[in-house]
Scaffold this active site. Structure first.
Site, PDB file in Angstrom:
ATOM      1  N   SER A   1      16.377 -23.468  10.800  1.00 45.42           N
ATOM      2  CA  SER A   1      17.465 -24.512  10.428  1.00 45.42           C
ATOM      3  C   SER A   1      17.041 -25.767   9.652  1.00 45.42           C
ATOM      4  O   SER A   1      17.484 -26.179   8.758  1.00 45.42           O
ATOM      5  CB  SER A   1      17.895 -24.987  11.854  1.00 45.42           C
ATOM      6  OG  SER A   1      17.162 -25.492  12.578  1.00 45.42           O
ATOM      7  N   HIS A  36      17.080 -17.631  16.573  1.00 46.95           N
ATOM      8  CA  HIS A  36      16.837 -19.169  16.604  1.00 46.95           C
ATOM      9  C   HIS A  36      17.735 -19.837  17.559  1.00 46.95           C
ATOM     10  O   HIS A  36      17.686 -19.591  18.685  1.00 46.95           O
ATOM     11  CB  HIS A  36      17.218 -19.513  15.133  1.00 46.95           C
ATOM     12  CG  HIS A  36      16.837 -20.720  14.553  1.00 46.95           C
ATOM     13  ND1 HIS A  36      15.855 -21.641  15.305  1.00 46.95           N
ATOM     14  CD2 HIS A  36      17.098 -21.754  13.455  1.00 46.95           C
ATOM     15  CE1 HIS A  36      15.517 -22.632  14.718  1.00 46.95           C
ATOM     16  NE2 HIS A  36      16.430 -23.077  13.663  1.00 46.95           N
ATOM     17  N   HIS A  67       7.588 -17.316  20.216  1.00 48.78           N
ATOM     18  CA  HIS A  67       7.814 -18.262  19.325  1.00 48.78           C
ATOM     19  C   HIS A  67       7.019 -17.852  17.988  1.00 48.78           C
ATOM     20  O   HIS A  67       5.875 -17.521  18.182  1.00 48.78           O
ATOM     21  CB  HIS A  67       7.525 -19.658  19.783  1.00 48.78           C
ATOM     22  CG  HIS A  67       7.863 -20.637  19.032  1.00 48.78           C
ATOM     23  ND1 HIS A  67       7.330 -21.169  17.890  1.00 48.78           N
ATOM     24  CD2 HIS A  67       9.223 -21.442  19.116  1.00 48.78           C
ATOM     25  CE1 HIS A  67       8.159 -22.141  17.469  1.00 48.78           C
ATOM     26  NE2 HIS A  67       9.098 -22.290  18.041  1.00 48.78           N
ATOM     27  N   ARG A  99       9.030 -28.404  25.220  1.00 52.17           N
ATOM     28  CA  ARG A  99      10.555 -28.836  25.494  1.00 52.17           C
ATOM     29  C   ARG A  99      11.147 -28.091  26.725  1.00 52.17           C
ATOM     30  O   ARG A  99      12.032 -28.401  27.336  1.00 52.17           O
ATOM     31  CB  ARG A  99      11.379 -28.439  24.162  1.00 52.17           C
ATOM     32  CG  ARG A  99      10.982 -29.195  22.957  1.00 52.17           C
ATOM     33  CD  ARG A  99      11.616 -28.352  21.548  1.00 52.17           C
ATOM     34  NE  ARG A  99      11.241 -27.163  21.474  1.00 52.17           N
ATOM     35  CZ  ARG A  99      11.592 -26.251  20.442  1.00 52.17           C
ATOM     36  NH1 ARG A  99      12.601 -26.873  19.768  1.00 52.17           N
ATOM     37  NH2 ARG A  99      11.273 -25.028  20.321  1.00 52.17           N
ATOM     38  N   ASP A 106      14.955 -22.586  24.525  1.00 55.60           N
ATOM     39  CA  ASP A 106      16.354 -22.146  24.753  1.00 55.60           C
ATOM     40  C   ASP A 106      16.365 -21.299  26.187  1.00 55.60           C
ATOM     41  O   ASP A 106      17.419 -21.178  26.562  1.00 55.60           O
ATOM     42  CB  ASP A 106      16.293 -21.009  23.768  1.00 55.60           C
ATOM     43  CG  ASP A 106      16.735 -21.828  22.435  1.00 55.60           C
ATOM     44  OD1 ASP A 106      17.294 -22.725  22.355  1.00 55.60           O
ATOM     45  OD2 ASP A 106      16.213 -21.299  21.382  1.00 55.60           O
TER      46      ASP A 106
HETATM   47  N1  AMX Z   1      11.009 -10.245  23.605  1.00 57.92           N
HETATM   48  C1  AMX Z   1      10.479  -8.859  23.294  1.00 57.92           C
HETATM   49  N2  AMX Z   1       9.819  -8.671  22.204  1.00 57.92           N
HETATM   50  C2  AMX Z   1       9.297  -9.852  21.696  1.00 57.92           C
HETATM   51  C3  AMX Z   1       9.556 -11.184  21.932  1.00 57.92           C
HETATM   52  C4  AMX Z   1      10.413 -11.168  23.102  1.00 57.92           C
HETATM   53  N3  AMX Z   1      10.911 -12.345  23.722  1.00 57.92           N
HETATM   54  N4  AMX Z   1       9.122 -12.003  21.234  1.00 57.92           N
HETATM   55  C5  AMX Z   1       8.330 -11.098  20.319  1.00 57.92           C
HETATM   56  N5  AMX Z   1       8.605 -10.000  20.630  1.00 57.92           N
HETATM   57  C6  AMX Z   1       8.253  -8.961  19.727  1.00 57.92           C
HETATM   58  C7  AMX Z   1       8.750  -9.142  18.235  1.00 57.92           C
HETATM   59  O1  AMX Z   1      10.221  -8.655  18.274  1.00 57.92           O
HETATM   60  C8  AMX Z   1       7.831  -8.244  17.254  1.00 57.92           C
HETATM   61  O2  AMX Z   1       8.339  -6.755  17.663  1.00 57.92           O
HETATM   62  P1  AMX Z   1       8.089  -5.769  16.313  1.00 57.92           P
HETATM   63  O3  AMX Z   1       6.754  -5.968  15.904  1.00 57.92           O
HETATM   64  O4  AMX Z   1       8.509  -4.591  16.926  1.00 57.92           O
HETATM   65  O5  AMX Z   1       8.997  -6.320  15.168  1.00 57.92           O
HETATM   66  C9  AMX Z   1       6.651  -8.544  17.892  1.00 57.92           C
HETATM   67  O6  AMX Z   1       6.774  -8.896  19.413  1.00 57.92           O
HETATM   68  C10 AMX Z   1       5.825  -9.479  17.264  1.00 57.92           C
HETATM   69  O7  AMX Z   1       6.519 -10.829  17.057  1.00 57.92           O
HETATM   70  P2  AMX Z   1       5.871 -11.954  17.214  1.00 57.92           P
HETATM   71  O8  AMX Z   1       4.894 -12.257  16.028  1.00 57.92           O
HETATM   72  O9  AMX Z   1       5.270 -12.503  18.586  1.00 57.92           O
HETATM   73  O10 AMX Z   1       7.224 -13.185  17.088  1.00 57.92           O
HETATM   74  P3  AMX Z   1       7.726 -13.492  15.695  1.00 57.92           P
HETATM   75  O11 AMX Z   1       7.038 -14.717  15.052  1.00 57.92           O
HETATM   76  O12 AMX Z   1       7.830 -12.543  14.733  1.00 57.92           O
HETATM   77  O13 AMX Z   1       9.369 -13.948  16.318  1.00 57.92           O
HETATM   78  C11 AMX Z   1      10.652 -14.868  17.685  1.00 57.92           C
HETATM   79  C12 AMX Z   1       9.433 -15.068  16.994  1.00 57.92           C
HETATM   80  C13 AMX Z   1      10.948 -16.392  18.481  1.00 57.92           C
HETATM   81  C14 AMX Z   1      12.113 -14.615  16.974  1.00 57.92           C
HETATM   82  C15 AMX Z   1      10.577 -13.779  18.850  1.00 57.92           C
HETATM   83  O14 AMX Z   1       9.718 -14.314  19.812  1.00 57.92           O
HETATM   84  C16 AMX Z   1      11.909 -13.596  19.564  1.00 57.92           C
HETATM   85  O15 AMX Z   1      12.622 -12.736  19.190  1.00 57.92           O
HETATM   86  N6  AMX Z   1      12.124 -14.226  20.981  1.00 57.92           N
HETATM   87  C17 AMX Z   1      13.579 -13.991  21.455  1.00 57.92           C
HETATM   88  C18 AMX Z   1      14.590 -14.930  20.841  1.00 57.92           C
HETATM   89  C19 AMX Z   1      14.531 -16.352  21.040  1.00 57.92           C
HETATM   90  O16 AMX Z   1      14.008 -16.809  22.159  1.00 57.92           O
HETATM   91  N7  AMX Z   1      14.659 -17.077  19.968  1.00 57.92           N
HETATM   92  C20 AMX Z   1      14.426 -18.534  20.183  1.00 57.92           C
HETATM   93  C21 AMX Z   1      13.248 -19.301  19.478  1.00 57.92           C
HETATM   94  C22 AMX Z   1      13.188 -20.766  19.574  1.00 57.92           C
HETATM   95  C23 AMX Z   1      14.159 -21.311  18.507  1.00 57.92           C
HETATM   96  O17 AMX Z   1      14.028 -21.038  17.257  1.00 57.92           O
HETATM   97  N8  AMX Z   1      15.262 -21.941  19.121  1.00 57.92           N
END
Ligand code: AMX
Length: 435
Positions: A242, A272, A318, A327, A373
């Site tokens: 964002s 996000h 994250h 937070r 979140d």
């Molecule tokens: N549950 C399951 N798997 C997860 C995970 C979770 N909460 N967080 C990361 N992973 C997985 C990823 O999907 C990725 O899998 P892949 O290799 O098969 O594609 C692997 O672990 C490596 O990911 P990462 O490097 O640790 O994370 P990222 O930087 O690519 O993504 C984020 C970060 C936040 C998108 C991810 O942790 C996620 O999807 N979390 C759940 C959704 C969420 O809570 N989002 C809100 C974030 C805060 C915000 O922006 N408001």
């Protein structure tokens, strides 16, 4: 007493010199290598942006102008009788780097109340949206439409000098923040059939008015929650979707309404900001599957089933953070103080004890800890705001504070059009052939 704009006008010349000096001294220094993997990997860790309001440390979490969340909870002015920081003060801090006085914060509340009305055609636009249109889409639509009255766009058409961009950008940013509660309140009342939107009370602070527009102002703890909520959701440095989307679109000299609408469209994604809605949905599904007061074993099994279905555990992980999000901790403190016996809070706490171990065992997520979140929905639900599709709108209202502060500085410092270089996979192969 100085207004925010007057203080800003004083600070800008010195900051222009400061940036010049930094560029003269460090401008040609390398920040380290760029790996091909970073081009494919969502630019993770690539140093690429200037963002002055806040910096995110992977282990410590966010600092707003150098101050941690507990520090700003301590330092920023509060409402009479309140104990949470007023977001007005946080905005002043984000823009100037300085902690405002109580009187300066009160002046901001009044200024925003005076700017809060939205054009009638935007009201009609919202009233015509079907209640099935996601609140974030309605929000983005309305913010885009505010560009109708943009001071910046008008000044640009009239040939304003580059040096003067920040003044009209400041006016738009103030209008933007001021008008968001009326937009959010109208969406909430339209979609959930909650009746007419009440008038803004110019003697009250921003969060009180936001709460009142939603119909929750008589619950003082909810108003306090909103003050904390808006403050901690405001800014999370510049690379998140964002913040970066807003800065990017602003760099084309699209006015702050158009720029922030782009932020909202990014915030509406489930990885996000929409994660706060997803968390509540996930918790509710878990409750319906394994019942309330479920055992740790049952919760564990449910978490594993989420992962085995190829889904993420919402609210955990994250892209930058590697510890529990402060937070999250601030919201947990709030819950411990105000709703320690809430059953859903107990489930959130139980999940907090279980999920990190499972994500570690699963071995993929780089950060197994909860983010912002994972906690916000349970707090809102406690006070009766249980329409989870609306949650990301409140995140959006808050995120305007951080994006607006940076948009003002980008225009003050003459930030150029963003235009990084892209490559095709074929080009990458050719560049590195034989190397
Ligand atoms: N549950 C399951 N798997 C997860 C995970 C979770 N909460 N967080 C990361 N992973 C997985 C990823 O999907 C990725 O899998 P892949 O290799 O098969 O594609 C692997 O672990 C490596 O990911 P990462 O490097 O640790 O994370 P990222 O930087 O690519 O993504 C984020 C970060 C936040 C998108 C991810 O942790 C996620 O999807 N979390 C759940 C959704 C969420 O809570 N989002 C809100 C974030 C805060 C915000 O922006 N408001």
């Amino acid at each position: 007493q100085q207004t925010l704009k007057e203080r800003l006008a004083e600070l800008i010349p010195a900051e222009i010199e400061n940036v010049k000096a930094v560029r003269a001294e460090h401008g040609k220094k390398s920040f380290g290598p760029v790996l091909v993997d970073q081009l494919y990997g969502g630019m993770r860790g690539l140093p690429a942006l200037i963002w002055d309001g806040s910096v995110l440390d992977p282990d410590e979490g966010i600092r707003f102008r150098g101050k941690t969340i507990p520090e700003i909870q301590d330092l920023l002015p509060k409402a009479p009788g309140g104990s949470e920081p007023l977001p007005e003060g946080l905005f002043w801090l984000l823009v100037t780097g300085e902690v405002p006085t109580q009187a300066q914060v009160e002046a901001l509340s009044k200024d925003w109340a005076a700017r809060a009305a939205i054009p009638e055609f935007v009201e009609e636009l919202l009233d015509r949206c079907p209640p099935t249109l996601h609140p974030m889409s309605q929000f983005s639509l309305a913010v885009t439409a505010l560009n109708h009255d943009s001071t910046f766009a008008k000044a640009y058409q009239q040939g304003v000098s580059k040096k003067e961009y920040w003044g009209p950008a400041f006016e738009d940013c103030m209008d933007l923040i001021a008008k968001l509660p009326n937009i959010a309140g109208r969406i909430y009342r339209n979609v959930y059939g909650q009746g007419k939107v009440p008038a803004i009370d110019p003697t009250k602070d921003y969060s009180w008015n936001m709460a009142n527009l939603l119909g929750f102002a008589e619950k003082n703890d909810f108003v306090e929650l909103l003050r904390l909520y808006i403050t901690i959701h405001s800014d999370h440095e510049g690379g998140n979707v964002s913040a970066h989307a807003g800065k990017l679109v602003g760099s084309a000299l699209s006015d702050p309404f158009l720029a922030f609408a782009a932020s909202l469209n990014g915030l509406a994604g489930p990885l996000h900001g929409l994660a706060n809605q997803e968390v509540l949905l996930w918790l509710r599904k878990m409750q319906s599957k394994i019942g309330e007061n479920a055992t740790d074993e049952a919760v564990k099994e449910y978490v594993w089933s989420t992962l085995k279905n190829g889904q993420v555990v919402p609210g955990y992980g994250h892209a930058v953070l590697r510890k529990t999000d402060p937070r999250y901790s601030a919201q947990r403190e709030f819950a411990l103080k105000h709703l320690p016996n809430d059953p859903l809070f107990k489930l959130v706490a139980q999940v907090f004890n279980i999920v990190p171990g499972i994500l570690l065992e699963a071995g993929k997520a780089k950060n197994p800890w909860p983010n912002v979140d994972a906690h916000s929905g349970v707090l809102l639900t406690h006070y009766g705001l249980d329409q989870m599709n609306f949650y990301t709108v409140l995140f959006g209202v808050s995120r305007a504070f951080g994006v607006a502060a940076q948009l003002i500085w980008d225009r003050a410092l003459g930030a150029p059009l963003e235009r990084p270089k892209s490559y095709s996979t074929d080009a990458i192969k050719k560049i590195f052939a034989g190397k």
